[in-house]
Design a protein around this motif. Structure first.
Motif, short mmCIF file in Angstrom:
data_model
loop_
_atom_site.label_atom_id
_atom_site.label_comp_id
_atom_site.label_asym_id
_atom_site.label_seq_id
_atom_site.Cartn_x
_atom_site.Cartn_y
_atom_site.Cartn_z
N ARG A 126 0.66 -1.40 -0.03
CA ARG A 126 0.04 0.00 -0.28
C ARG A 126 0.90 1.35 0.00
N GLY B 220 -2.27 5.19 -1.82
CA GLY B 220 -3.29 6.00 -3.02
C GLY B 220 -2.73 5.56 -4.35
N ASN B 221 -1.43 5.27 -4.53
CA ASN B 221 -1.00 4.77 -5.98
C ASN B 221 -0.66 3.41 -5.69
N VAL C 47 -2.60 6.42 -9.48
CA VAL C 47 -3.76 5.79 -9.54
C VAL C 47 -4.88 7.01 -9.37
N SER C 48 -4.20 7.57 -7.93
CA SER C 48 -5.23 8.55 -7.46
C SER C 48 -4.47 10.07 -7.33
N GLY D 57 -9.71 5.37 -10.92
CA GLY D 57 -9.94 4.10 -10.52
C GLY D 57 -9.37 3.76 -9.25
N THR D 58 -9.41 2.18 -8.48
CA THR D 58 -8.78 2.01 -7.41
C THR D 58 -7.40 1.39 -7.68
N VAL D 59 -6.94 1.27 -6.57
CA VAL D 59 -5.68 0.59 -6.62
C VAL D 59 -5.74 -0.94 -6.94
N GLU D 60 -6.71 -1.50 -6.31
CA GLU D 60 -7.03 -2.83 -6.47
C GLU D 60 -7.47 -3.31 -7.86
N ALA D 61 -8.12 -2.63 -8.64
CA ALA D 61 -8.39 -2.67 -9.80
C ALA D 61 -7.07 -2.63 -10.89
#
Ligand code: BTN
Length: 241
Positions: free
Chosen positions: A40, A58-59, A137-138, A155-159
């Motif tokens: 994370r 966040g990324n 990502v964010s 989008g999300t880090v998971e995606a």
């Protein structure tokens, strides 16, 4: 928890110094191709050319262990494989531009960085390659030393992690099946136009020229006033206005 392609394995961490260091440790202990270390946040994220890679929550920060079983000099090919995989993540409607050697730009801003590190066996083969990939990502950290800004994917880090591992698995399969020529062709189609004026930073110096392509060993080809040049290590800057 993010779902990885069949046969791939996720090592998920809250915080780590650098996912590349953790992946290298696991690879040295025999972890197979497709082992993905994801954190994370990183407290000591590393970029190319000895730079830091700012890594707050966040990324996406992940490193994938690859076992290409190729001659050591060919390991550089995997940087282009990884860049294509990151490009595959970008939603339709946004413009992807690949920049030598391994940068991915979206709508003119750097969205990802790739740091490959290899271990060479005594037989001269690449024993393993860890492919560290950071994707904005964010948010987009500012890159003061760059001539272009940062950009973020959304989008999300998971995606992003799921999409990236899927794309990397598919691009590795393409590289194994069709070889570097296919990868090189696709990379060139997404790179800046041939003939574009660029500067390349080589250590402290700067070389000016026109982009003339990528050779079969992954070197940058440049037409300069002094004649053609082949550059194996440096940083493509684009041309300042
Ligand atoms: C660059 O300079 O453009 C390369 C940046 C690579 C950053 C990624 S984040 C995950 C992995 N762990 C690191 O310490 N670096 C890479």
């Amino acid at each position: 928890m993010p779902v990885l392609p069949d046969g791939w394995r996720l090592v998920a961490l809250e915080s780590v110094g650098s996912t590349n260091d953790e992946a290298t440790r696991l690879a040295d202990d025999g972890a197979p191709e497709g082992t993905v270390v994801w954190a994370r946040e990183q407290t000591g994220g590393r970029g190319r050319r000895g730079r830091n890679w700012a890594s707050p929550v966040g990324n996406l920060y992940s490193t994938t262990i690859l076992r290409p079983a190729c001659a050591a000099p060919r390991a550089v090919e995997l940087g282009f494989v990884a860049a294509l995989a990151v490009g595959d993540l970008v939603p339709a409607g946004r413009t992807v531009r690949l920049k030598w050697p391994n940068d991915v730009l979206v709508d003119g801003g750097k969205v990802a960085g790739i740091l490959l590190e290899s271990a060479i066996g005594q037989d001269g083969l690449a024993e393993h390659v860890v492919a560290g990939i950071g994707v904005n990502v964010s948010f987009a950290p500012q890159l003061p030393e760059m001539r272009y800004p940062g950009a973020a994917l959304g989008g999300t880090v998971e995606a992003a992690l799921e999409g990236l591992t899927r794309a990397l698995a598919a691009r590795m399969a393409q590289w194994r099946r069709d070889g570097f020529e296919a990868v090189r062709g696709e990379w060139l189609a997404k790179a800046g136009p041939l003939g574009a004026e660029v500067d390349v930073r080589l250590g402290e110096g700067l070389v000016r020229g026109r982009f003339a392509g990528l050779d079969r060993e992954g070197a940058l080809l440049l037409d300069t006033e002094a004649g053609p040049r082949r550059i194996v290590s440096g940083e493509l800057l684009g041309r300042a206005a």
